[in-house]
Design a protein around this motif. Structure first.
Motif, PDB file in Angstrom:
ATOM      1  N   LEU A 131       0.805  -1.207   0.000  1.00  0.00           N
ATOM      2  CA  LEU A 131       0.000   0.000   0.000  1.00  0.00           C
ATOM      3  C   LEU A 131       0.848   1.271   0.000  1.00  0.00           C
ATOM      4  CD1 LEU A 131      -2.659  -1.129   2.619  1.00  0.00           C
ATOM      5  CD2 LEU A 131      -2.860  -1.169   0.133  1.00  0.00           C
ATOM      6  N   SER A 132       1.991   1.235   0.650  1.00  0.00           N
ATOM      7  CA  SER A 132       2.872   2.395   0.651  1.00  0.00           C
ATOM      8  C   SER A 132       4.297   1.933   0.923  1.00  0.00           C
ATOM      9  CB  SER A 132       2.437   3.423   1.701  1.00  0.00           C
ATOM     10  OG  SER A 132       2.585   2.903   3.006  1.00  0.00           O
ATOM     11  N   ALA A 133       5.238   2.781   0.508  1.00  0.00           N
ATOM     12  CA  ALA A 133       6.655   2.468   0.719  1.00  0.00           C
ATOM     13  C   ALA A 133       7.399   3.751   1.032  1.00  0.00           C
ATOM     14  CB  ALA A 133       7.244   1.802  -0.520  1.00  0.00           C
ATOM     15  N   GLN A 134       8.155   3.739   2.117  1.00  0.00           N
ATOM     16  CA  GLN A 134       9.040   4.860   2.447  1.00  0.00           C
ATOM     17  C   GLN A 134      10.471   4.360   2.287  1.00  0.00           C
ATOM     18  OE1 GLN A 134      10.001   6.101   6.509  1.00  0.00           O
ATOM     19  NE2 GLN A 134       9.131   8.109   6.001  1.00  0.00           N
ATOM     20  N   ILE A 135      11.219   5.017   1.421  1.00  0.00           N
ATOM     21  CA  ILE A 135      12.564   4.550   1.068  1.00  0.00           C
ATOM     22  C   ILE A 135      13.568   5.621   1.476  1.00  0.00           C
ATOM     23  CG2 ILE A 135      14.053   3.854  -0.849  1.00  0.00           C
ATOM     24  CD1 ILE A 135      11.360   3.135  -2.282  1.00  0.00           C
ATOM     25  N   CYS A 136      14.584   5.213   2.171  1.00  0.00           N
ATOM     26  CA  CYS A 136      15.596   6.162   2.639  1.00  0.00           C
ATOM     27  C   CYS A 136      16.968   5.511   2.562  1.00  0.00           C
ATOM     28  CB  CYS A 136      15.288   6.606   4.070  1.00  0.00           C
ATOM     29  SG  CYS A 136      16.641   7.485   4.866  1.00  0.00           S
ATOM     30  N   THR A 137      17.907   6.216   1.943  1.00  0.00           N
ATOM     31  CA  THR A 137      19.308   5.784   1.940  1.00  0.00           C
ATOM     32  C   THR A 137      20.166   6.977   2.346  1.00  0.00           C
ATOM     33  OG1 THR A 137      18.863   4.237   0.138  1.00  0.00           O
ATOM     34  CG2 THR A 137      21.163   4.766   0.595  1.00  0.00           C
ATOM     35  N   PHE A 185      15.750  -0.645 -11.601  1.00  0.00           N
ATOM     36  CA  PHE A 185      17.036  -1.160 -11.146  1.00  0.00           C
ATOM     37  C   PHE A 185      17.923  -1.506 -12.341  1.00  0.00           C
ATOM     38  CE2 PHE A 185      19.683  -4.849  -9.858  1.00  0.00           C
ATOM     39  CZ  PHE A 185      20.459  -4.220  -8.880  1.00  0.00           C
ATOM     40  N   SER A 186      17.313  -2.098 -13.356  1.00  0.00           N
ATOM     41  CA  SER A 186      18.089  -2.458 -14.549  1.00  0.00           C
ATOM     42  C   SER A 186      18.597  -1.221 -15.277  1.00  0.00           C
ATOM     43  CB  SER A 186      17.225  -3.298 -15.501  1.00  0.00           C
ATOM     44  OG  SER A 186      16.213  -2.499 -16.104  1.00  0.00           O
ATOM     45  N   LEU A 187      17.954  -0.067 -15.053  1.00  0.00           N
ATOM     46  CA  LEU A 187      18.352   1.188 -15.684  1.00  0.00           C
ATOM     47  C   LEU A 187      19.341   1.973 -14.824  1.00  0.00           C
ATOM     48  CD1 LEU A 187      14.792   2.239 -16.900  1.00  0.00           C
ATOM     49  CD2 LEU A 187      16.742   1.791 -18.416  1.00  0.00           C
ATOM     50  N   ASP A 188      19.783   1.379 -13.700  1.00  0.00           N
ATOM     51  CA  ASP A 188      20.696   2.054 -12.767  1.00  0.00           C
ATOM     52  C   ASP A 188      20.081   3.328 -12.207  1.00  0.00           C
ATOM     53  OD1 ASP A 188      22.729   0.160 -12.938  1.00  0.00           O
ATOM     54  OD2 ASP A 188      23.535   1.095 -14.760  1.00  0.00           O
ATOM     55  N   ALA A 189      18.756   3.325 -12.053  1.00  0.00           N
ATOM     56  CA  ALA A 189      18.058   4.461 -11.452  1.00  0.00           C
ATOM     57  C   ALA A 189      17.765   4.125  -9.999  1.00  0.00           C
ATOM     58  CB  ALA A 189      16.766   4.767 -12.199  1.00  0.00           C
ATOM     59  N   SER A 190      18.099   5.023  -9.122  1.00  0.00           N
ATOM     60  CA  SER A 190      17.900   4.797  -7.692  1.00  0.00           C
ATOM     61  C   SER A 190      16.568   5.393  -7.256  1.00  0.00           C
ATOM     62  CB  SER A 190      19.050   5.439  -6.901  1.00  0.00           C
ATOM     63  OG  SER A 190      18.828   5.322  -5.512  1.00  0.00           O
ATOM     64  N   VAL A 191      15.705   4.571  -6.673  1.00  0.00           N
ATOM     65  CA  VAL A 191      14.411   5.048  -6.178  1.00  0.00           C
ATOM     66  C   VAL A 191      14.617   5.583  -4.767  1.00  0.00           C
ATOM     67  CG1 VAL A 191      12.038   4.426  -5.629  1.00  0.00           C
ATOM     68  CG2 VAL A 191      13.187   3.362  -7.584  1.00  0.00           C
ATOM     69  N   VAL A 192      14.375   6.881  -4.576  1.00  0.00           N
ATOM     70  CA  VAL A 192      14.579   7.490  -3.264  1.00  0.00           C
ATOM     71  C   VAL A 192      13.266   7.720  -2.524  1.00  0.00           C
ATOM     72  CG1 VAL A 192      16.738   8.591  -3.938  1.00  0.00           C
ATOM     73  CG2 VAL A 192      14.595   9.817  -4.283  1.00  0.00           C
ATOM     74  N   LEU A 193      12.152   7.687  -3.240  1.00  0.00           N
ATOM     75  CA  LEU A 193      10.846   7.871  -2.606  1.00  0.00           C
ATOM     76  C   LEU A 193       9.794   7.260  -3.520  1.00  0.00           C
ATOM     77  CD1 LEU A 193       9.176   9.222  -0.290  1.00  0.00           C
ATOM     78  CD2 LEU A 193       9.018  11.243  -1.740  1.00  0.00           C
ATOM     79  N   ALA A 194       8.831   6.554  -2.926  1.00  0.00           N
ATOM     80  CA  ALA A 194       7.761   5.944  -3.713  1.00  0.00           C
ATOM     81  C   ALA A 194       6.421   6.270  -3.073  1.00  0.00           C
ATOM     82  CB  ALA A 194       7.950   4.437  -3.797  1.00  0.00           C
ATOM     83  N   LYS A 195       5.457   6.654  -3.893  1.00  0.00           N
ATOM     84  CA  LYS A 195       4.083   6.877  -3.436  1.00  0.00           C
ATOM     85  C   LYS A 195       3.222   5.829  -4.142  1.00  0.00           C
ATOM     86  CE  LYS A 195       4.383  10.866  -1.087  1.00  0.00           C
ATOM     87  NZ  LYS A 195       3.695  11.253   0.144  1.00  0.00           N
ATOM     88  N   ILE A 196       2.704   4.892  -3.358  1.00  0.00           N
ATOM     89  CA  ILE A 196       1.998   3.749  -3.935  1.00  0.00           C
ATOM     90  C   ILE A 196       0.504   3.942  -3.734  1.00  0.00           C
ATOM     91  CG2 ILE A 196       1.835   1.242  -3.976  1.00  0.00           C
ATOM     92  CD1 ILE A 196       4.640   2.411  -4.541  1.00  0.00           C
ATOM     93  N   SER A 197      -0.254   3.935  -4.816  1.00  0.00           N
ATOM     94  CA  SER A 197      -1.708   4.038  -4.749  1.00  0.00           C
ATOM     95  C   SER A 197      -2.307   2.777  -5.345  1.00  0.00           C
ATOM     96  CB  SER A 197      -2.208   5.261  -5.521  1.00  0.00           C
ATOM     97  OG  SER A 197      -1.658   6.437  -4.988  1.00  0.00           O
ATOM     98  N   THR A 198      -3.011   1.993  -4.542  1.00  0.00           N
ATOM     99  CA  THR A 198      -3.564   0.729  -5.032  1.00  0.00           C
ATOM    100  C   THR A 198      -5.077   0.696  -4.897  1.00  0.00           C
ATOM    101  OG1 THR A 198      -3.258  -0.252  -2.850  1.00  0.00           O
ATOM    102  CG2 THR A 198      -1.501  -0.564  -4.444  1.00  0.00           C
ATOM    103  N   ILE A 234      20.462   1.981   4.749  1.00  0.00           N
ATOM    104  CA  ILE A 234      19.128   1.862   4.166  1.00  0.00           C
ATOM    105  C   ILE A 234      18.102   1.745   5.292  1.00  0.00           C
ATOM    106  CG2 ILE A 234      17.598   0.332   2.868  1.00  0.00           C
ATOM    107  CD1 ILE A 234      19.987  -0.378   1.104  1.00  0.00           C
ATOM    108  N   ILE A 235      17.073   2.582   5.233  1.00  0.00           N
ATOM    109  CA  ILE A 235      15.922   2.460   6.139  1.00  0.00           C
ATOM    110  C   ILE A 235      14.675   2.489   5.265  1.00  0.00           C
ATOM    111  CG2 ILE A 235      14.679   3.432   8.101  1.00  0.00           C
ATOM    112  CD1 ILE A 235      17.237   4.794   8.985  1.00  0.00           C
ATOM    113  N   ASP A 236      14.083   1.336   5.035  1.00  0.00           N
ATOM    114  CA  ASP A 236      12.898   1.220   4.182  1.00  0.00           C
ATOM    115  C   ASP A 236      11.722   0.706   5.003  1.00  0.00           C
ATOM    116  OD1 ASP A 236      14.490   2.015   2.149  1.00  0.00           O
ATOM    117  OD2 ASP A 236      14.407   0.145   1.006  1.00  0.00           O
ATOM    118  N   ALA A 237      10.563   1.248   4.744  1.00  0.00           N
ATOM    119  CA  ALA A 237       9.345   0.795   5.432  1.00  0.00           C
ATOM    120  C   ALA A 237       8.274   0.522   4.393  1.00  0.00           C
ATOM    121  CB  ALA A 237       8.875   1.840   6.435  1.00  0.00           C
ATOM    122  N   TYR A 238       7.623  -0.627   4.530  1.00  0.00           N
ATOM    123  CA  TYR A 238       6.566  -1.041   3.597  1.00  0.00           C
ATOM    124  C   TYR A 238       5.299  -1.347   4.388  1.00  0.00           C
ATOM    125  CZ  TYR A 238      10.239  -1.561   0.111  1.00  0.00           C
ATOM    126  OH  TYR A 238      11.272  -1.325  -0.753  1.00  0.00           O
TER     127      TYR A 238
END
Length: 895
Positions: free
Chosen positions: A729-735, A836-849, A741-745
């Motif tokens: 439902l949501s993801a908080q990503i922190c590096t 990830f395959s594009l070497d792009a780092s995800v620093v924040l995600a807003k998940i709407s389901t 790494i501190i990630d919360a799902y």
């Protein structure tokens, strides 16, 4: 009686012949239906053919008996058709409702014969809803059981001893109905109300039960049952002739009965079994088969369902008024009403529940818009409803009102909107009588308007009224929404914007823009000053903005807050928009305005309110970050002062390494807890903790590790959690800058309906550790365990195309990617793996389901930490995502 009844063994050939006859019967019904016969015509044919078939089996079975047995049963047993069978309104696969009545002297013979013949019907493929009783037992049961009693109001003899049936029905009418008609009516109404609540309590559910949902066929049956008690007739035309229904009411009910019956028959024939729920697939089929055409703003299925809901809404309204006319309160309640009723303005009589007007004044009061709106204003202020007789008269008079709205009428209407306590009920009455549409003509367009998606659970008009009711309920809310609602000075303007916020739906253009234009015209019609016209139309234009920003953007970003606050313009407008957002989401359906969405939107509101209140330090990011760090340091509670000072210095150094979105969006206590873990863990350790939230039935997994251990953390975690049947439902990503790494799902675990047990948490945690350390092939796990998962939609509903939008302007630090795609289990993992395959780092995600087409938002950076700037690189990211998601959807559709 032993030995009187010979064996009723019959050949397999006879069973086959009877089954064949039943199928022929249904084939004739199908043929008549496909030739375009009306619903009531097809139902009548079904009932007539079935009567004949049933009577034939009963005769054959009786012929199998000996002469003495036949004589006893012919004199002392009768079969009475009850319920839908009695009314002659059967659908092809409905249960057949029969009452076997026998004289007590024939009990043994009747019991043995009925048992055998019922078995014969079941063997032939006909489901019976039957009971076997003596007349005295049946009458006693009818007095005790409302369902049984109502089934007898349309009872008729089908076969057997006629004198027994005639005598029973005469006694039923006299002893069960005649002497206790009000009791019978009250019990029938209570039983129907319980059934109505069981089937949703709203006339405009998006997958209604044609028979039992509010406004369905059962409400028409209720009118007939109560009509039988008071007028001695249950037929709608007879009720009209005897004064129980007006000609318009009878015509509307007959039309609705025919329409709903035809839909129900179509559902049965398609399913080949009893099926009364008009599912989304069936809605599409009916629209297609009936040749319903769409418009630029409405799909064919939406126009079909709008017609359906207009019938059910009409039935529900007529049923409510009919029952109110025939329900007399108990004597004690009548005395209380008499004592507590008082007169105001020499015309209105205010009782504990209703506002009345003496008969001699009604034509004057209800004959003009000003009189009617003042009447509603008085009801709103005294928190009572209008008497049913007044509502009926207003509904007749409103069509004669002049097109223009006078200043006096406008003032009264705005006065109504400024009240609280019973506003929702008053507006529903105004809507039912047509007064609300008279004042606000664009509401006619949204009457019974359907949005064919899985987000909204009600039609547009029902959603609109629920939104006002939700806002009104905030008056008693102790939280920030309640505080904001109570602080709003012009609640009439807020309630007006809620009434109009979706009036632009059903057109080709964005409904916010259409609604904005409509609001500009309507606020002129209501005579509002210019600044109030701008406020109302602005709220409608921007009514989705807080939801979009709160759920899809980093609201700690000063640029986002600055632009939003600039668009809103004032603290009062912000309060209104905040309450408007909460009410709008609450009215979508149960659970949509939940704790975590409230937290996100409230955070945006509070931060913006600080700016609009003149405290512009909100946008001084260094000051805000310093304040956040100090609040975290205050959480250090070591007793040894030297140890405390050392820990503070360590934390100070650490805090400078964490990104702003983590420090500004995470509570200080949580950051302090994270730091304790970071400072105490071993270098290679993967720390995982969980927290279950019973309010939302979700669980949060918090993972703390080092990027050297958890390379590709985001896509590995999403793949692992999805493979374990969890909806993210949501993801908080922190590096941090030094690689912590501190990630919360936050997830919903579909393997457990209640609190997630510890063994499950341990299992998931072990799997996460294996995935992050590289001991587990996440892609293989995902492929193996998601192939047959039932999560997500089984097919697109919105038919909106896949979109990937790259926003390189909203954030100074990051590139923002919005992904619009159909909700599928594994979609998030597919996106994460592609990034990830594009070497792009995800620093924040807003998940709407929660939409049938999800909107997932990703803040990404290059490997060096900067935003993506090269146009070719941006195009590559977009094209890759579109290709991967399209291929994923194609694979999903092929399962």
């Amino acid at each position: 009686m032993s030995g009187i009844l010979p064996s009723l063994e019959y050949s397999a050939g006879r069973v086959a012949a009877r089954k064949g006859r039943l199928e022929e019967l249904r084939a004739r019904v199908r043929e008549r239906y496909e030739l375009g016969a009306t619903g009531l015509q097809v139902a009548a044919l079904q009932s007539s053919l079935l009567d004949e078939w049933i009577a034939g089996i009963l005769e054959e079975s009786l012929d199998d008996c000996g002469a003495e047995q036949q004589a006893i049963l012919r004199r002392h047993l009768t079969v009475v058709a009850v319920g839908g069978t009695g009314r002659g309104e059967l659908a092809p696969y409905s249960d057949c409702d029969l009452l076997f009545l026998y004289a007590s002297s024939a009990e043994t013979a009747a019991a043995e014969w009925v048992s055998a013949v019922v078995r014969e019907f079941w063997d032939c493929g006909l489901k019976l809803g039957h009971s076997v009783r003596t007349p005295a037992d049946a009458l006693r049961m009818a007095r005790q059981d409302a369902h049984f009693a109502t089934s007898l109001t349309d009872a008729r003899r089908l076969w057997g001893a006629e004198p027994l049936a005639v005598d029973f029905l005469r006694k039923f009418g006299r002893s069960v109905i005649g002497s206790r008609r009000r009791t019978f009516a009250t019990e029938a109404i209570a039983a129907r109300e319980a059934e109505r609540q069981q089937f949703g309590g709203s006339t405009q559910q998006l997958e209604p039960d044609v028979k039992c949902s509010p406004g369905g066929l059962r409400d028409i049956h209720l009118i007939r049952w109560v009509g039988f008690a008071f007028y001695g007739a249950s037929d709608l035309n007879s009720l009209k002739l005897r004064g129980g229904l007006s000609p318009d009411e009878a015509l509307a009910l007959i039309s609705a009965s025919d329409y709903l019956t035809q839909i129900r028959i179509g559902l049965h024939l398609t399913a080949g079994k009893q099926q009364d729920v008009l599912t989304r697939d069936e809605q599409l089929r009916f629209a297609r088969e009936r040749g319903v055409t769409g418009t630029a703003g409405q799909r064919p299925v939406e126009r079909f369902m709008q017609e359906f809901f207009r019938h059910t809404t009409a039935v529900s309204g007529i049923c409510r008024r009919f029952l109110e006319r025939h329900q007399r309160p108990p004597l004690a309640r009548q005395l209380l009403d008499f004592v507590m009723t008082y007169r105001i303005d020499d015309i209105y009589r205010v009782g504990p529940e209703y506002l009345h007007v003496p008969h001699r004044f009604r034509a004057r009061v209800c004959g003009s818009p000003e009189g009617v709106l003042k009447l509603y204003l008085a009801a709103a202020r005294y928190r009572v409803k209008l008497a049913p007789q007044l509502e009926e008269l207003i509904a007749q008079k409103v069509i004669t009102f002049p097109a223009d709205l006078s200043a006096e009428a406008s003032r009264a209407f705005l006065g109504i909107l400024g009240t609280t306590g019973i506003l929702g009920a008053i507006l529903r009455s105004m809507y039912a009588t047509g007064v609300l549409e008279y004042v606000l003509p664009p509401l006619r367009h949204i009457r019974c308007l359907l949005q064919f998606n899985q987000y909204h659970q009600y039609t547009v008009d029902e959603h609109t009224l629920r939104a006002v009711e939700a806002a009104e309920s905030f008056e008693a809310d102790a939280g920030p929404v309640g505080q904001a609602y109570r602080a709003i000075r012009h609640k009439d303007l807020l309630h007006l914007s809620l009434l109009l916020h979706d009036a632009g739906k059903g057109f080709e253009e964005d409904h916010c823009v259409v609604g904005w234009r409509l609001a500009q015209d309507l606020t002129v019609r209501l005579g509002l000053p210019e600044h109030q016209r701008e406020l109302v139309s602005g709220l409608i234009l921007q009514h989705l903005q807080m939801t979009n920003l709160g759920l899809r953007r980093d609201t700690s970003d000063p640029e986002v807050l600055l632009r939003f606050s600039h668009d809103i313009g004032s603290a009062e407008a912000l309060r209104m928009l905040y309450v408007h957002t909460a009410a709008d989401m609450s009215a979508v359906g149960p659970g949509v305005w939940n704790e975590w969405k409230s937290e996100l939107v409230t955070s945006l509101y509070e931060r913006s309110l600080l700016w609009l209140s003149g405290k512009s330090y909100l946008f001084d990011e260094p000051t805000r970050l310093e304040r956040a760090r100090n609040e975290v340091l205050e959480c250090v509670a070591e007793t040894d002062e030297k140890l405390r000072q050392a820990l503070v210095r360590v934390w100070q150094d650490r805090l400078k390494l964490f990104p702003p979105h983590y420090l500004l969006a995470t509570p200080p206590e949580r950051i302090a807890a994270d730091l304790r873990i970071v400072c105490s863990r071993a270098p290679e350790e993967i720390h995982i903790e969980s927290r279950y939230e019973p309010e939302t039935s979700t669980i949060e997994y918090r993972i703390i590790t080092d990027e050297r251990v958890g390379s590709g953390c985001f896509h590995k975690l999403t793949g692992t959690l999805t493979a374990k049947r969890m909806e993210i439902l949501s993801a908080q990503i922190c590096t941090s800058q030094d690689g912590v790494i501190i990630d919360a799902y936050r997830v919903k675990d579909f393997d457990h309906s209640g609190e997630v047990p510890q063994f499950r948490i341990d299992e998931v945690s072990d799997l996460i550790r294996s995935a992050l350390r590289g001991d587990l092939d996440v892609y293989a796990l995902f492929q193996a365990r998601t192939r047959f998962q039932p999560l997500g939609l089984q097919g697109p509903v919105s038919n909106l195309p896949l979109r990937v939008v790259i926003d390189n302007e909203s954030s100074d630090r990051y590139t923002v990617i919005d992904v619009f795609a159909h909700d599928r289990p594994g979609l998030l993992y597919t996106i994460a793996r592609a990034l990830f395959s594009l070497d792009a780092s995800v620093v924040l995600a807003k998940i709407s389901t929660h939409f049938d087409q999800v909107v997932d938002v990703f803040y990404i950076a290059e490997a060096n930490g900067g935003k993506v700037r090269q146009s070719l690189r941006l195009k590559l990211i977009r094209d890759t995502l579109i290709g991967e998601i399209a291929a994923f959807e194609e694979r999903f559709a092929g399962r």
